[in-house]
Design a protein around this motif. Structure first.
Motif, PDB file in Angstrom:
ATOM      1  N   GLU A 165      30.950  40.439  43.698  1.00 25.52           N
ATOM      2  CA  GLU A 165      32.076  41.342  43.934  1.00 25.52           C
ATOM      3  C   GLU A 165      33.380  40.568  44.067  1.00 25.52           C
ATOM      4  N   SER A 166      33.333  39.407  44.698  1.00 28.63           N
ATOM      5  CA  SER A 166      34.560  38.612  44.845  1.00 28.63           C
ATOM      6  C   SER A 166      35.056  38.137  43.488  1.00 28.63           C
ATOM      7  N   LEU A 167      34.136  37.772  42.600  1.00 26.83           N
ATOM      8  CA  LEU A 167      34.530  37.356  41.256  1.00 26.83           C
ATOM      9  C   LEU A 167      35.144  38.523  40.484  1.00 26.83           C
ATOM     10  N   ARG A 168      34.509  39.687  40.578  1.00 28.40           N
ATOM     11  CA  ARG A 168      35.011  40.857  39.852  1.00 28.40           C
ATOM     12  C   ARG A 168      36.418  41.227  40.339  1.00 28.40           C
ATOM     13  N   ALA A 169      36.602  41.249  41.652  1.00 25.67           N
ATOM     14  CA  ALA A 169      37.902  41.633  42.204  1.00 25.67           C
ATOM     15  C   ALA A 169      38.978  40.629  41.802  1.00 25.67           C
ATOM     16  N   THR A 170      38.648  39.368  41.858  1.00 24.61           N
ATOM     17  CA  THR A 170      39.620  38.329  41.516  1.00 24.61           C
ATOM     18  C   THR A 170      40.115  38.470  40.083  1.00 24.61           C
ATOM     19  N   LEU A 171      39.215  38.757  39.194  1.00 23.25           N
ATOM     20  CA  LEU A 171      39.572  38.856  37.777  1.00 23.25           C
ATOM     21  C   LEU A 171      40.344  40.137  37.470  1.00 23.25           C
ATOM     22  N   THR A 172      39.880  41.251  37.988  1.00 23.73           N
ATOM     23  CA  THR A 172      40.483  42.533  37.615  1.00 23.73           C
ATOM     24  C   THR A 172      41.803  42.807  38.328  1.00 23.73           C
ATOM     25  N   LEU A 173      42.107  42.080  39.390  1.00 22.39           N
ATOM     26  CA  LEU A 173      43.377  42.289  40.082  1.00 22.39           C
ATOM     27  C   LEU A 173      44.557  41.641  39.371  1.00 22.39           C
ATOM     28  N   ASP A 174      44.302  40.823  38.379  1.00 19.43           N
ATOM     29  CA  ASP A 174      45.390  40.298  37.557  1.00 19.43           C
ATOM     30  C   ASP A 174      46.012  41.473  36.796  1.00 19.43           C
ATOM     31  N   ALA A 175      47.317  41.663  36.952  1.00 19.37           N
ATOM     32  CA  ALA A 175      47.995  42.785  36.302  1.00 19.37           C
ATOM     33  C   ALA A 175      47.813  42.754  34.791  1.00 19.37           C
ATOM     34  N   ALA A 176      47.634  41.565  34.235  1.00 17.08           N
ATOM     35  CA  ALA A 176      47.462  41.447  32.784  1.00 17.08           C
ATOM     36  C   ALA A 176      46.119  41.972  32.309  1.00 17.08           C
ATOM     37  N   TYR A 177      45.206  42.233  33.248  1.00 13.16           N
ATOM     38  CA  TYR A 177      43.889  42.745  32.864  1.00 13.16           C
ATOM     39  C   TYR A 177      44.000  44.152  32.255  1.00 13.16           C
ATOM     40  N   GLU A 178      44.927  44.970  32.759  1.00  8.33           N
ATOM     41  CA  GLU A 178      45.244  46.292  32.213  1.00  8.33           C
ATOM     42  C   GLU A 178      44.004  47.173  32.021  1.00  8.33           C
ATOM     43  N   GLY A 179      43.144  47.169  33.044  1.00 13.71           N
ATOM     44  CA  GLY A 179      41.973  48.037  32.974  1.00 13.71           C
ATOM     45  C   GLY A 179      40.993  47.670  31.880  1.00 13.71           C
ATOM     46  N   GLY A 180      41.067  46.430  31.411  1.00 11.25           N
ATOM     47  CA  GLY A 180      40.162  45.981  30.369  1.00 11.25           C
ATOM     48  C   GLY A 180      40.679  46.169  28.961  1.00 11.25           C
ATOM     49  N   ARG A 181      41.900  46.717  28.823  1.00 14.81           N
ATOM     50  CA  ARG A 181      42.499  46.921  27.499  1.00 14.81           C
ATOM     51  C   ARG A 181      43.677  45.967  27.310  1.00 14.81           C
ATOM     52  N   TYR A 182      43.485  44.726  27.683  1.00 10.51           N
ATOM     53  CA  TYR A 182      44.541  43.725  27.640  1.00 10.51           C
ATOM     54  C   TYR A 182      44.866  43.326  26.199  1.00 10.51           C
ATOM     55  N   LYS A 183      46.117  42.972  26.007  1.00 17.14           N
ATOM     56  CA  LYS A 183      46.571  42.495  24.694  1.00 17.14           C
ATOM     57  C   LYS A 183      46.355  40.996  24.549  1.00 17.14           C
ATOM     58  N   ALA A 184      46.301  40.297  25.666  1.00 16.69           N
ATOM     59  CA  ALA A 184      45.993  38.866  25.708  1.00 16.69           C
ATOM     60  C   ALA A 184      45.119  38.631  26.937  1.00 16.69           C
ATOM     61  N   GLN A 185      44.335  37.594  26.901  1.00 16.77           N
ATOM     62  CA  GLN A 185      43.429  37.331  28.016  1.00 16.77           C
ATOM     63  C   GLN A 185      44.204  37.193  29.333  1.00 16.77           C
ATOM     64  N   PRO A 186      43.699  37.781  30.412  1.00 12.45           N
ATOM     65  CA  PRO A 186      44.354  37.655  31.727  1.00 12.45           C
ATOM     66  C   PRO A 186      44.085  36.270  32.318  1.00 12.45           C
ATOM     67  N   LEU A 187      44.829  35.291  31.873  1.00 14.70           N
ATOM     68  CA  LEU A 187      44.522  33.894  32.175  1.00 14.70           C
ATOM     69  C   LEU A 187      44.669  33.569  33.661  1.00 14.70           C
ATOM     70  N   ALA A 188      45.626  34.182  34.341  1.00 13.43           N
ATOM     71  CA  ALA A 188      45.766  33.920  35.779  1.00 13.43           C
ATOM     72  C   ALA A 188      44.514  34.394  36.516  1.00 13.43           C
ATOM     73  N   GLY A 189      44.012  35.544  36.125  1.00 14.44           N
ATOM     74  CA  GLY A 189      42.793  36.065  36.738  1.00 14.44           C
ATOM     75  C   GLY A 189      41.592  35.190  36.443  1.00 14.44           C
ATOM     76  N   ILE A 190      41.506  34.697  35.217  1.00 13.24           N
ATOM     77  CA  ILE A 190      40.372  33.843  34.844  1.00 13.24           C
ATOM     78  C   ILE A 190      40.434  32.518  35.601  1.00 13.24           C
ATOM     79  N   ARG A 191      41.638  31.961  35.752  1.00 12.71           N
ATOM     80  CA  ARG A 191      41.767  30.706  36.509  1.00 12.71           C
ATOM     81  C   ARG A 191      41.391  30.924  37.980  1.00 12.71           C
ATOM     82  N   ALA A 192      41.824  32.043  38.542  1.00 11.32           N
ATOM     83  CA  ALA A 192      41.458  32.350  39.927  1.00 11.32           C
ATOM     84  C   ALA A 192      39.953  32.572  40.052  1.00 11.32           C
ATOM     85  N   PHE A 193      39.373  33.256  39.087  1.00 16.41           N
ATOM     86  CA  PHE A 193      37.924  33.473  39.012  1.00 16.41           C
ATOM     87  C   PHE A 193      37.205  32.126  39.066  1.00 16.41           C
TER      88      PHE A 193
END
Length: 345
Positions: A165-193
């Motif tokens: 759950e901590s991994l999921r929250a960390t990744l999806t809270l990046d604003a660039a994630y856009e509910g999974g319909r991102y135009k580019a990878q949410p790199l800040a979220g992935i680095r935090a993950f």
């Protein structure tokens, strides 16, 4: 290079249909004339078939001169069917939930329909590969002669689920994630993950002793960026989330007909089972395997000593790799109860 086994109109446990589901796999060695030398080695979280090659090769525990090794890729890993490579309507955030049982059902069809194999001399795997190993032994008790799960368990514990759950929250809270319909990878979220994962993948002692220096990193920050972030930065965010869901829902007692009874599920295993938990694994601790082995008729536990934690199973530490390799050789030399009994229909 790898091959792909297509499964038309493959219905998942949750009711969705992948048409087709694509199971990527690689083989090593040749199937013998009696089809008795097959070994199945499923992949782990965010790994692919190449991640298992440290245990495969001439002179190694899985020697292609003796064994026919099949390495199927986990659904969601970006090689088999995944959010990143599946067309609409199951692309990206609309990729359906896939269970460990779905993976095993697809692998079973590969093994039986494509290769004509009726018995597996060994099923083994690390982490999510271990979850698949246990599921194989429960779903196909007359087919699996030996099972060697390492750094894993027969089901995901509540504490493990909290980590996920901590991994999921960390990744999806990046604003660039856009509910999974991102135009580019949410790199800040992935680095935090990756940095959250870093606190769990190795043990406290690994960090106390600055063992990361053995991997060529001069500081903790270099290790976090050069090892952990580098490991995940090339991954697709939706793929990571799909694999997390598969991992979190893993439970052999949910196998149809077992009614959620973990002791009954483990008691149905007929294989010779040798579980190798890592001594300091933070999310698949040895206690999980010790409890499980009490209910497996031919179950044994052999903890892997050392401080590498969960990454003990990755083959990166020569001592751990040798321990695992020796255990594989020992188990392959052990007569299998399943081989001595008639297979179930």
């Amino acid at each position: 290079m790898h091959d792909v086994f297509e499964l038309p109109a493959f219905e998942l446990d949750g009711g969705a249909v992948l048409d087709p589901a694509r199971l990527a796999y690689k083989t090593y060695g040749e199937l013998n004339g009696t089809r008795t030398n097959a070994v199945l080695f499923p992949t782990w979280f965010a790994g692919d078939h190449t991640s298992n090659e440290w245990l495969i090769g001439p002179g190694k525990a899985l020697d292609p001169r003796e064994h026919f090794v099949i390495v199927p890729n986990l659904f969601g890993n970006g090689v088999s069917s995944s959010p990143s490579n599946t067309p609409s309507p199951h692309d990206a955030a609309d990729f359906p939930a896939i269970t460990i049982r779905d993976n095993v059902r697809a692998q079973h069809r590969l093994v039986t329909e494509h290769f004509g194999i009726e018995r597996l001399a060994l099923v083994l795997g690390c982490s999510m590969g271990a979850l698949q190993t246990y599921q194989w032994a429960v779903s196909h008790p007359g087919m699996v002669e030996r099972a060697l799960p390492f750094c894993g368990a027969p089901r995901t514990s509540p504490h493990n689920a909290v980590f996920i759950e901590s991994l999921r929250a960390t990744l999806t809270l990046d604003a660039a994630y856009e509910g999974g319909r991102y135009k580019a990878q949410p790199l800040a979220g992935i680095r935090a993950f990756a940095r959250v994962y870093a606190g769990w993948g190795f043990s406290q002692a690994f960090y106390w002793e600055e063992t990361y220096r053995q991997l060529g990193f001069d500081s903790l920050e270099e290790f976090l960026t050069g090892f952990w972030e580098a490991n995940f930065i090339g991954q697709d965010a939706n793929d990571l989330l799909a694999m997390l869901r598969t991992w979190q829902d893993a439970d052999v007692s949910a196998t149809p007909g077992l009614g959620g009874d973990i002791e009954r599920a483990l008691g149905s295993i007929r294989a010779e089972v040798l579980a190798l938990p890592a001594e300091k694994d933070l999310y698949f601790p040895p206690e999980d395997e010790v409890r499980a082995a009490r209910h497996i008729p031919h179950g044994r536990v052999r903890p892997i000593p050392g401080i590498w934690g969960h990454l003990t199973g990755g083959g990166g530490n020569p001592a751990d790799a040798a321990f695992i390799g020796d255990a594989v050789r020992d188990l392959l030399a052990t007569p299998s109860p399943a081989a001595l009994e008639p297979a179930r229909p």
